[in-house]
Design an enzyme around this catalytic site. Structure first.
Site, PDB file in Angstrom:
ATOM      1  N   CYS A 119       0.858  -1.187   0.000  1.00  0.00           N
ATOM      2  CA  CYS A 119       0.000   0.000   0.000  1.00  0.00           C
ATOM      3  C   CYS A 119       0.888   1.230   0.000  1.00  0.00           C
ATOM      4  O   CYS A 119       2.071   1.147   0.312  1.00  0.00           O
ATOM      5  CB  CYS A 119      -0.921   0.000   1.220  1.00  0.00           C
ATOM      6  SG  CYS A 119      -2.259   1.221   1.061  1.00  0.00           S
ATOM      7  N   LYS A 195     -12.529  -4.993   1.885  1.00  0.00           N
ATOM      8  CA  LYS A 195     -11.998  -4.115   2.927  1.00  0.00           C
ATOM      9  C   LYS A 195     -12.917  -2.915   3.082  1.00  0.00           C
ATOM     10  O   LYS A 195     -13.106  -2.136   2.152  1.00  0.00           O
ATOM     11  CB  LYS A 195     -10.591  -3.664   2.546  1.00  0.00           C
ATOM     12  CG  LYS A 195      -9.999  -2.670   3.524  1.00  0.00           C
ATOM     13  CD  LYS A 195      -8.534  -2.414   3.252  1.00  0.00           C
ATOM     14  CE  LYS A 195      -8.005  -1.318   4.144  1.00  0.00           C
ATOM     15  NZ  LYS A 195      -6.578  -1.082   3.943  1.00  0.00           N
ATOM     16  N   ARG A 205      -3.636   3.601  12.362  1.00  0.00           N
ATOM     17  CA  ARG A 205      -3.169   4.845  11.734  1.00  0.00           C
ATOM     18  C   ARG A 205      -2.291   5.633  12.687  1.00  0.00           C
ATOM     19  O   ARG A 205      -1.384   6.330  12.255  1.00  0.00           O
ATOM     20  CB  ARG A 205      -4.360   5.641  11.215  1.00  0.00           C
ATOM     21  CG  ARG A 205      -5.012   4.903  10.048  1.00  0.00           C
ATOM     22  CD  ARG A 205      -6.242   5.593   9.512  1.00  0.00           C
ATOM     23  NE  ARG A 205      -6.900   4.722   8.541  1.00  0.00           N
ATOM     24  CZ  ARG A 205      -8.100   4.956   8.033  1.00  0.00           C
ATOM     25  NH1 ARG A 205      -8.766   6.037   8.405  1.00  0.00           N
ATOM     26  NH2 ARG A 205      -8.626   4.119   7.159  1.00  0.00           N
ATOM     27  N   ARG A 217     -11.169   7.583   3.314  1.00  0.00           N
ATOM     28  CA  ARG A 217     -10.865   6.581   2.300  1.00  0.00           C
ATOM     29  C   ARG A 217     -12.135   6.004   1.665  1.00  0.00           C
ATOM     30  O   ARG A 217     -12.130   4.926   1.108  1.00  0.00           O
ATOM     31  CB  ARG A 217     -10.067   5.438   2.925  1.00  0.00           C
ATOM     32  CG  ARG A 217      -8.777   5.854   3.588  1.00  0.00           C
ATOM     33  CD  ARG A 217      -7.812   4.680   3.642  1.00  0.00           C
ATOM     34  NE  ARG A 217      -6.815   4.757   4.688  1.00  0.00           N
ATOM     35  CZ  ARG A 217      -5.811   5.624   4.732  1.00  0.00           C
ATOM     36  NH1 ARG A 217      -5.665   6.523   3.797  1.00  0.00           N
ATOM     37  NH2 ARG A 217      -4.944   5.590   5.721  1.00  0.00           N
ATOM     38  N   LYS A 248     -11.906  -7.749   5.881  1.00  0.00           N
ATOM     39  CA  LYS A 248     -11.325  -6.880   6.907  1.00  0.00           C
ATOM     40  C   LYS A 248     -12.282  -5.741   7.215  1.00  0.00           C
ATOM     41  O   LYS A 248     -12.793  -5.138   6.277  1.00  0.00           O
ATOM     42  CB  LYS A 248      -9.996  -6.349   6.369  1.00  0.00           C
ATOM     43  CG  LYS A 248      -9.267  -5.416   7.276  1.00  0.00           C
ATOM     44  CD  LYS A 248      -7.999  -4.979   6.607  1.00  0.00           C
ATOM     45  CE  LYS A 248      -7.452  -3.823   7.390  1.00  0.00           C
ATOM     46  NZ  LYS A 248      -6.630  -2.965   6.624  1.00  0.00           N
ATOM     47  N   SER A 274      -6.627  -3.372  14.273  1.00  0.00           N
ATOM     48  CA  SER A 274      -6.120  -2.657  15.446  1.00  0.00           C
ATOM     49  C   SER A 274      -7.209  -2.249  16.433  1.00  0.00           C
ATOM     50  O   SER A 274      -7.019  -2.351  17.648  1.00  0.00           O
ATOM     51  CB  SER A 274      -5.336  -1.429  14.986  1.00  0.00           C
ATOM     52  OG  SER A 274      -6.140  -0.617  14.148  1.00  0.00           O
ATOM     53  N   TYR A 313      -3.143  -9.425  15.996  1.00  0.00           N
ATOM     54  CA  TYR A 313      -2.066  -8.958  16.880  1.00  0.00           C
ATOM     55  C   TYR A 313      -1.952  -9.864  18.099  1.00  0.00           C
ATOM     56  O   TYR A 313      -0.991  -9.790  18.843  1.00  0.00           O
ATOM     57  CB  TYR A 313      -2.333  -7.501  17.297  1.00  0.00           C
ATOM     58  CG  TYR A 313      -2.419  -6.585  16.088  1.00  0.00           C
ATOM     59  CD1 TYR A 313      -1.264  -6.143  15.458  1.00  0.00           C
ATOM     60  CD2 TYR A 313      -3.649  -6.213  15.535  1.00  0.00           C
ATOM     61  CE1 TYR A 313      -1.323  -5.342  14.329  1.00  0.00           C
ATOM     62  CE2 TYR A 313      -3.728  -5.405  14.409  1.00  0.00           C
ATOM     63  CZ  TYR A 313      -2.565  -4.976  13.811  1.00  0.00           C
ATOM     64  OH  TYR A 313      -2.630  -4.198  12.685  1.00  0.00           O
TER      65      TYR A 313
HETATM   66  C1  PBG Z   1      -3.074   0.143   4.708  1.00  0.00           C
HETATM   67  C2  PBG Z   1      -3.654  -0.680   5.784  1.00  0.00           C
HETATM   68  C3  PBG Z   1      -4.452  -0.292   6.879  1.00  0.00           C
HETATM   69  C4  PBG Z   1      -4.625  -1.418   7.667  1.00  0.00           C
HETATM   70  C5  PBG Z   1      -3.963  -2.459   7.039  1.00  0.00           C
HETATM   71  N1  PBG Z   1      -3.397  -1.985   5.889  1.00  0.00           N
HETATM   72  C6  PBG Z   1      -4.985   1.043   7.233  1.00  0.00           C
HETATM   73  C7  PBG Z   1      -6.043   1.654   6.428  1.00  0.00           C
HETATM   74  O1  PBG Z   1      -6.511   1.141   5.412  1.00  0.00           O
HETATM   75  O2  PBG Z   1      -6.403   2.768   6.805  1.00  0.00           O
HETATM   76  C8  PBG Z   1      -5.354  -1.482   8.960  1.00  0.00           C
HETATM   77  C9  PBG Z   1      -4.888  -2.551   9.907  1.00  0.00           C
HETATM   78  C10 PBG Z   1      -5.356  -2.403  11.300  1.00  0.00           C
HETATM   79  O3  PBG Z   1      -6.175  -1.517  11.649  1.00  0.00           O
HETATM   80  O4  PBG Z   1      -4.916  -3.204  12.124  1.00  0.00           O
HETATM   81  N2  PBG Z   1      -3.954   0.657   3.810  1.00  0.00           N
END
Ligand code: PBG
Length: 328
Positions: A119, A195, A205, A217, A248, A274, A313
């Protein structure tokens, strides 16, 4: 007449309950996401994810070793670069942070399976997942070239698998073509196909310093009101060559895991993100919930919904609980 009501559930002890379990788990299904950053001697705790750390390349081995000790052999790398620019050039730099981490991990832990998140958002100065057009939208097609370049540079540095998370259209086909052309025919693609634009990514973030500088996004991640759209995304990515489809976040989206399992024949991954981690940690720290039991129950619910792979995690903890016979 005998009015005894016989119980519907099997009555018996733990041995019987385990005998008839429908969901079995194994540490080999777990992937641990790890944050690596520039510098040396660093192991700093992420404030919004207590118990999770950002590691410099020279110290990430401490975590990789403890994962291996409990049987977790797969990790996914997230890079936190020092340098960010409009084009996210750190994502595909030969000496980018993820590339350095891969080379070191391949050398020190040849028995591990190394996956990379592909990414741009950690590498762009504006924090969006691709390069921008004049109107503030992400330029889908120009981003595809950079994502493909990033995936190839990861493979060159030792990635066993790449996982695009940007949500640009056509990225799986673009990455597949670029990998094949560079000779990496055997590097599979795990696509973050389904996603959602989710507040559950908040702590990530903070961890990765990748919050968008403006806007959100929602023009490239999915609206959480939709499920048929997710099926469409998954099917298109399989058609483009995705080897594994990811849903996700995990917890609030297990309906999608079950549905996509029905309509595809590729393995399904579920990513407990997260915010899910942070909620469990916060609730446990306040004494409102039992951390260990909640970790076990949430992990099993993802497998029960049908996922084959679980990114979390809590991978090390779950592997320990499996060893101790608490789940699985
Ligand atoms: C990158 C990405 C993100 C996450 C994984 N890859 C952040 C997003 O899309 O804003 C989130 C992972 C997490 O919250 O543990 N684009």
């Amino acid at each position: 007449m005998d009015m005894t009501i016989r119980p519907r559930r099997l009555r018996g002890n733990e041995i019987l309950r385990k005998m008839v379990r429908e969901t079995r788990v194994d540490a080999s299904s777990l992937i641990y996401p790890i944050f690596v950053k520039e510098g040396t001697g660093i192991r700093e705790e992420i404030p919004t994810m207590p118990g999770q750390y950002r590691y410099s390349v020279d110290r990430m081995g401490e975590k990789l070793q403890s994962l291996l000790d409990v049987g977790v052999k797969s990790v996914m790398f997230f890079g936190i670069p020092d340098h960010k620019d409009e084009a996210g050039s750190g994502a595909y730099a030969k000496d980018g942070i993820v590339q350095k981490a891969l080379r070191q991990a391949k050398r020190d832990f040849p028995g591990m399976y190394l996956i990379t998140d592909v990414c741009m958002c950690e590498y762009t100065s504006h924090g969006h997942c691709g390069v921008l057009c004049g109107d503030g939208y992400v330029d889908n097609d120009r981003t595809l070239e950079l994502l493909a370049k990033t995936a190839v540079s990861h493979a060159k540095a030792g990635a066993d698998m790449v996982a695009p998370s940007d949500m640009m259209d056509g990225r799986v086909a673009a990455i597949r073509a670029a990998l094949d052309e560079a000779g990496y025919l055997n590097v599979p693609i795990m696509s973050y196909a389904v996603k959602y634009a989710s507040a559950f990514y908040g702590p990530f973030r903070d961890a990765a310093g990748s919050a968008p500088a403006f806007g959100d996004r929602k023009s490239y991640q999915m609206d959480y009101h939709n499920s048929r759209e997710g099926i469409k995304e998954a099917l298109l990515d399989v058609e483009e060559g995705a080897d594994i489809i990811m849903v996700k976040p995990a917890m609030s989206y297990l309906d999608m895991v079950a549905k996509i399992k029905e309509v595809t024949d590729v393995p399904i991954a579920s990513y407990s993100v997260s915010g899910e981690y942070a909620m469990i940690k916060a609730g446990a720290q306040l004494g409102y919930i039992d951390e260990e039991k909640i970790i076990c129950e949430t992990a099993i619910s993802a497998f029960r919904a049908g996922c084959d792979i679980y990114l979390t995690y809590f991978a090390e903890e779950i592997a320990k609980y499996i060893r101790e016979g608490k789940i699985g």
